[in-house]
Enzyme design. Sequence first.
Site: not given
Ligand code: MRU
Length: 364
Positions: A244, A54
């Site tokens: 992200d 995240g």
């Molecule tokens: O691969 P991840 O689990 O790190 O991806 C996370 C996401 O895509 C979330 O939607 C994004 O980080 C927004 S978090 C508040």
Amino acid sequence: MKVDGVAYRTIWPVEDGAVVEIIDQTLLPHEFKVIQLKTLEDAAEAISVMRVRGAPLIGATAAYGVALAMAQGASDDDFDNAYDTLLATRPTAINLKWALDEARTALMPLAVPERHAAALTLAARICDEDSDNCHSVGKHGANIIAEIHEAKGKQGPVNVLTHCNAGWLATVDWGTALAPVYVAHEAGIPVHVWVDETRPRNQGASLSAWELGQHGVPHTVIVDNVGGHLMQHGMVDLCITGTDRTAANGDVCNKIGTYLKALAAHDNDIPFYVGLPFSTIDWTIKDGVRDIPIEQRDATEVTEMTGRTSSGEIATVSIVAEGSPAANYAFDVTPARLVTGLITERGVAEASTEGLLGLYPERR
Ligand code: MRU
């Protein structure tokens, strides 16, 4: 936010900052386990293999990773090594680079003996601010949920569809996409969340469903391809996802599959909102679709699945014919034209350069 009634953040220092504790998210929802990071390498590994994940939490972990590194050695070379090691862990979430740049700005002017303490102070500040900002995202987003509740004549719950996990586990606390849900739920507005399972890592099924359950928020897990059908049949009132990396033009990069949900929402006249703190905006990228780097992860995340068997063991099984190649694009970019609004800590902006600059005039 709470786990079995006990308030937790997703990352916190112990032993005067010599050790940093995290929740190992690779074990959820089957096991809630707090583990310790003691070195720069521990922090980098935790980000790479997604024990923490995240965008905001990746940034916070990087900040603590710098602090752990500075405890071992705080010369300019030591800092550069920490910066490069952490930056190499994951390429898409801009919060990682943002936090490392904050560290560079704060630490480099200081004398070497002062850097460790300053790095700890900075990491704590980044965590506190992230929590406050995500709570503000929640309040602004809850107003939207309340308006929809009113527009529905207060009949039934507001049905929110979300993708991946942009809840409190993805941040230091509160979450981005799910913060409005938590604030609305606390305010007594009935909310129900459609949780996309989010293959291949299943952050929706494993993490969002777990944290919503911990908070008593009604929710239903669906496979990734269900959303369009639900939208066609009036079963989704709005979509909210995280991001992200948000480009200066309002394009949003989020977990793979977000774009398809935005297309379906657009086709069905369903509002599609994105929640984010300012640290997720990359002001240097003017065209997100073209220029945001997309992480590609190991193909085994696609060819295998891990879960708990009926006898209680955690097992990994293969789901693809042996020898079939697999591709694992971890993110996609939703063009700004498909985004109804960006819910930030400062309020809701149109997804456009002008919309973002209206909320962040210091960036003009
Ligand atoms: O691969 P991840 O689990 O790190 O991806 C996370 C996401 O895509 C979330 O939607 C994004 O980080 C927004 S978090 C508040």
